[in-house]
Write a protein that holds these residues in place. Structure first.
Motif, PDB file in Angstrom:
ATOM      1  N   MET B   1      18.468  15.469  48.902  1.00 28.56           N
ATOM      2  CA  MET B   1      17.728  14.439  49.589  1.00 28.56           C
ATOM      3  C   MET B   1      16.373  14.247  48.917  1.00 28.56           C
ATOM      4  SD  MET B   1      16.819  14.151  53.510  1.00 28.56           S
ATOM      5  CE  MET B   1      15.313  14.822  52.931  1.00 28.56           C
ATOM      6  N   SER B   2      15.560  13.472  49.499  1.00 26.36           N
ATOM      7  CA  SER B   2      14.363  13.042  48.809  1.00 26.36           C
ATOM      8  C   SER B   2      13.475  14.222  48.454  1.00 26.36           C
ATOM      9  CB  SER B   2      13.582  12.104  49.716  1.00 26.36           C
ATOM     10  OG  SER B   2      13.032  12.849  50.771  1.00 26.36           O
ATOM     11  N   GLU B   3      12.938  14.131  47.252  1.00 24.74           N
ATOM     12  CA  GLU B   3      12.017  15.179  46.811  1.00 24.74           C
ATOM     13  C   GLU B   3      10.718  15.108  47.583  1.00 24.74           C
ATOM     14  OE1 GLU B   3      13.808  13.693  42.932  1.00 24.74           O
ATOM     15  OE2 GLU B   3      13.845  13.147  45.024  1.00 24.74           O
ATOM     16  N   VAL B   5      10.336  14.885  50.752  1.00 26.32           N
ATOM     17  CA  VAL B   5      10.353  15.518  52.063  1.00 26.32           C
ATOM     18  C   VAL B   5      10.262  17.030  51.947  1.00 26.32           C
ATOM     19  CG1 VAL B   5      11.662  15.853  54.161  1.00 26.32           C
ATOM     20  CG2 VAL B   5      11.634  13.635  53.067  1.00 26.32           C
ATOM     21  N   ILE B   6      11.099  17.577  51.084  1.00 27.19           N
ATOM     22  CA  ILE B   6      11.127  19.025  50.999  1.00 27.19           C
ATOM     23  C   ILE B   6      10.497  19.474  49.697  1.00 27.19           C
ATOM     24  CG2 ILE B   6      12.621  21.020  50.825  1.00 27.19           C
ATOM     25  CD1 ILE B   6      14.526  18.837  52.455  1.00 27.19           C
ATOM     26  N   GLU B  11       8.316  25.500  42.399  1.00 24.41           N
ATOM     27  CA  GLU B  11       7.965  24.586  41.310  1.00 24.41           C
ATOM     28  C   GLU B  11       6.922  25.256  40.426  1.00 24.41           C
ATOM     29  OE1 GLU B  11       7.962  21.191  39.102  1.00 24.41           O
ATOM     30  OE2 GLU B  11       9.197  21.511  40.868  1.00 24.41           O
TER      31      GLU B  11
END
Lengths: 510, 328
Positions: B1-3, B5-6, B11
């Motif tokens: 799903m969208s980067e 949001v989570i 990273e």
């Protein structure tokens, strides 16, 4: 797989018995800071069904999985497992209930053997010592019973990605699992590997396991699922029996757009010849003759390994051709290196933009300008004004959605990332764009953005080579469609000239 | 799903853009910490704010800063240079032997720097052509060069009799020690190279994704040669300065300083994952580490404790640095 086979633990005892849905969500809701990721979703998963969930990126699919597997804690709502309300406060709880997931990328230890991976965290041991031979024997038994031709003592990394995905699935299904979630499991698989995985999934269903299947590939949904639920913007739009809905309906539900709007295409007058190959032969392909004009989309279709990628890579200078010739703008050239191809004006938009196209943890501007810093340099140093202006112009022209040119590429959507890869080459003055599987793993909305980008390039006088394993894409978009089989160009058609069945037959070669 | 949001919590290091606001901010907090330390030391000791002590501090900081800056080039490409301490000691041996053989100072300095260039090229050769991991390649030369240096000197120190050479490190210009001028001589061109020239951009791109850089027409191999050569040459330069300062050439000088250089660089905000770093960072980092050593000496802190403090500090500073990045 038989859930009783290797589980140390007996299958979790259901509370109120074997009637009603296995898992029910009531008003499930999740908010992250600033985002309402999942909006009061109520949904029931029946025992032993394959339930597909479709939706664009950002529709809430991943959030839903993370709530079900205990990775995130819900903001509101109830989760009812086997008739009982469960707290679902962590991954351990989900596993103990029998909920497990198989992800797009294989999350296993590549250096260990298949057997060691299957039993990881659950090893057979006696007096604290591993019983290696017994684990290999048991693992082999499991693999054989599933019909996999995989050796249990093989090191995982020596297997193909598809075989690894099968191992991951077997592992997830081993321990009393009753509810198994697949998150785009076929994204990196070939057609044959996917077929094997589907067989396994059906088998698991036969064993009474409830399956949730998430994929962007709608044809897979129709092949596999009993029911399908559509998510959009975090909300559940609808749930259908699979025979009640068609592809058009799914796309409309997911994106509020029709299929004609997705395959966006403009007819642009053909211009001068850009590229011509005559009898080009090299590693993996032979005797390929074709042309690309300005304003033309040339589609290359074929199964994986049919030679289309090898052919393009040779045109791009990565592998040398052994026979035949290449004409660039009607003049014979020998392309010996990628650098030379780039200098001529050929751009490759690689299949894996994350691995090959972008510096993800650097800014948008740096990525856009990376190929032209030579031109931006005055004397010893970069002209920072020109650097900023060039980046901003591209962001505006291509309508890249980003906070600023300094924003990290990693935080952008797939479509915007793809625009940056293309923008880099536009800056450099490329005229022939080779798109290698440009829409793998992207949602419908992003696809549309990419197709609009391709149309824009055509309007500006570029030529396009479009490689895709997804037939509808090349079928709908290409002005000229070439079919590859076993390294040879076996057929060519104009736009929508041949039927899909004809093209498939030509590609498979029955 | 969208980067969006989570957020992925692991990273690796991420800066908005090399040399941009983040680095400035980071430098400012580091600078604040440094000033705080200085103020505390000035208050708690009589000896800190003396000309003698401050020049001494600057001299030592210089040497660490030079190797840390060189190291930073390599780390930005997602590599590492473990050999800088050894190269520093080895070039001390080289220049003392040359001076013993009555070479003129300028010629001796030039030859020693060229030795540094050669070592750096060899590192790049091993990493690129032999495909060795940078860690292994430079670990090997760390060991081997130490041995060669000891062989050349029979394990003993060579005294420098050339007074002009040794007095350089004691001299000053405009009230600032000569050695500190040297760090300016190194840092300014380094800054221009890393932050203002296209080659700097290429180093960041290589550290982020060498394949993307290559496909964009960047000569990745040549840039790696440049990075390793700069690191080794800077280490050789620091070796010359050290020899001038202590007046002897000894193959064991600089033992363990590769870790000082890495620590300085990392404290200065460089990410060991590559693609994140700056020139002011390692400069401030090395001055901070030197100040801690110096202050601990003045306060009569057991030198064993100094090691513990330094280690703890690295953890705290890098932790806060990553916390800040993650928030963005």
């Amino acid at each position: 797989m038989p859930a009783t086979d290797h589980g140390d633990r007996p299958a979790p005892q259901g509370g109120s018995g074997a009637s009603g849905p296995l898992l029910e969500l009531r008003g499930l809701d999740k908010r992250f800071t600033g985002t309402h990721a999942l909006k009061s979703v109520s949904l029931a998963f029946e025992r032993g069904e394959i339930h597909a969930i479709v939706g664009e990126n950002g529709a809430g699919k991943s959030t839903l999985i993370k709530l079900l597997t205990g990775v995130h804690l819900r903001s509101a709502g109830e989760i009812i497992w086997d008739g009982r309300r469960v707290p679902m406060t962590g991954p351990q709880e989900a596993l103990a209930l029998g909920i497990n997931a198989v992800h797009q990328e294989v999350v296993l230890c590549p250096h260990l053997t298949v057997a060691a991976n299957l039993f990881l965290g659950n090893e057979h041991a006696r007096f604290g010592l591993l019983r290696g031979r017994r684990m290999v024997r048991d693992a082999q038994h499991t693999l054989d019973s599933l019909g996999f031709r995989i050796r249990a003592d093989a090191v995982l990394s020596t297997l193909t990605i598809g075989q690894q995905q099968l191992v991951a699935t077997a592992r997830a299904a081993l321990r009393g699992t009753r509810f198994l979630i697949f998150d785009e499991p076929t994204a990196y698989l070939t057609r044959q590997e996917a077929a094997q995985l589907f067989a396994l999934i059906r088998r698991l269903k036969g064993d009474g396991i409830t399956i949730v299947y998430i994929s962007h590939r709608l044809e897979e949904v129709f092949e596999l699922a009993d029911r399908v639920s559509i998510l959009r913007d975090g909300a559940l739009i609808s749930t259908h029996r699979i025979d009640e809905i068609d592809e058009q309906g799914l796309i409309r539900g997911m994106s509020n757009r029709s299929i004609e709007q997705i395959y966006y295409r403009e007819t642009v007058p053909r211009g001068a010849r850009l590229l011509e190959t005559r009898g080009l032969t090299g590693q993996g392909f032979a005797d390929v003759s074709l042309t690309v004009d300005r304003g033309e989309i040339v589609g290359l279709y074929g199964l994986i390994g049919a030679g289309r990628s090898e052919f393009v890579q040779s045109v791009f200078g990565r592998h040398h051709a052994t026979a035949g010739s290449v004409l660039w703008q009607e003049k014979p050239v020998t392309i010996r290196s990628e650098k030379q191809a780039i200098a001529l004006g050929i751009a490759l938009v690689p299949e894996s933009r994350r691995d090959q196209g972008l510096c993800l943890n650097l800014g948008v501007g740096l990525n856009l300008n990376l190929a032209i810093y030579g031109r931006l340099t005055r004397g010893l140093t970069i002209s920072r004004g020109a650097e900023a202006a060039e980046a901003d112009r591209q962001i505006r022209d291509l309508r890249i959605v980003t906070l600023s040119r300094n924003t990290l590429v990693a935080s952008l959507s797939g479509g915007n990332q793809q625009k940056i890869v293309v923008g880099k080459w536009l800056n450099h003055g490329a005229e022939l764009f080779i798109f290698d599987e440009p829409t793998v793993g992207v949602d419908v909305g992003t696809k549309l953005e990419i197709y609009r980008l391709i149309a824009r390039l055509l309007r500006d006088g570029a030529g396009i080579i479009l490689i895709s394993s997804y037939l509808p894409e090349v079928y709908e978009l290409a002005d000229t469609l070439h079919v590859f089989r076993r390294g040879r160009l076996v057929a060519s058609h104009g736009h929508r000239q041949a039927s899909v069945e004809t093209i498939l037959t030509e590609a498979i070669g029955v | 799903m969208s980067e969006t949001v989570i957020k992925d919590p692991i990273e690796p290091g991420a800066a908005s853009k090399p040399g941009a606001r983040l680095n400035l901010l980071l430098s400012l907090t580091l600078l604040g910490l440094l000033l705080l330390l200085w103020a505390a030391l000035a208050v708690s000791t009589d000896t800190f704010l003396t000309v003698n002590n401050l020049t001494n501090l600057m001299r030592q900081a210089t040497i660490w800063a030079v190797i840390a800056i060189g190291q930073t080039f390599v780390i930005i490409t997602a590599g590492i240079d473990l050999s800088v301490g050894t190269v520093l000691g080895f070039s001390g041996v080289v220049i003392s032997l040359l001076l013993q053989a009555k070479f003129s100072i300028w010629l001796a300095v030039l030859v020693t720097l060229l030795v540094g260039v050669a070592i750096g090229m060899f590192h790049a050769f091993g990493v690129i052509k032999l495909g060795l991991p940078p860690f292994i390649m430079t670990l090997a030369t760390l060991t081997a060069l130490r041995g060669i240096g000891l062989l050349m000197t029979n394990g003993s120190s060579i005294s420098i009799t050339n007074d002009a050479f040794t007095s350089f490190s004691r001299g000053g210009l405009l009230g600032i020690p000569n050695l500190f001028w040297m760090v300016i001589l190194v840092a300014i061109p380094s800054f221009v190279f890393l932050h203002l020239s296209r080659w700097g951009r290429y180093l960041f791109a290589i550290g982020s994704n060498p394949e993307a850089a290559r496909l964009s027409g960047v000569n990745v191999q040549a840039m790696l040669y440049v990075a390793y050569t700069l690191s080794a040459t800077f280490a050789a330069f620091a070796g010359i300065l050290t020899t001038s300062r202590i007046g002897i050439g000894n193959a064991t000088t600089g033992q363990g300083w590769e870790l000082q250089s890495i620590a300085s660089s990392v404290i200065g905000g460089t990410s060991l994952f590559g693609a994140v770093g700056s020139i002011p960072g390692p400069l401030l980092g090395s001055i901070l580490l030197t100040t801690i050593n110096n202050g601990a000496n003045l306060l009569n802190v057991n030198p064993f404790w100094q090691l513990i403090i330094t280690g703890g500090l690295i953890i705290v500073i890098v932790y806060f640095d990553q916390l800040r990045r993650r928030k963005r």
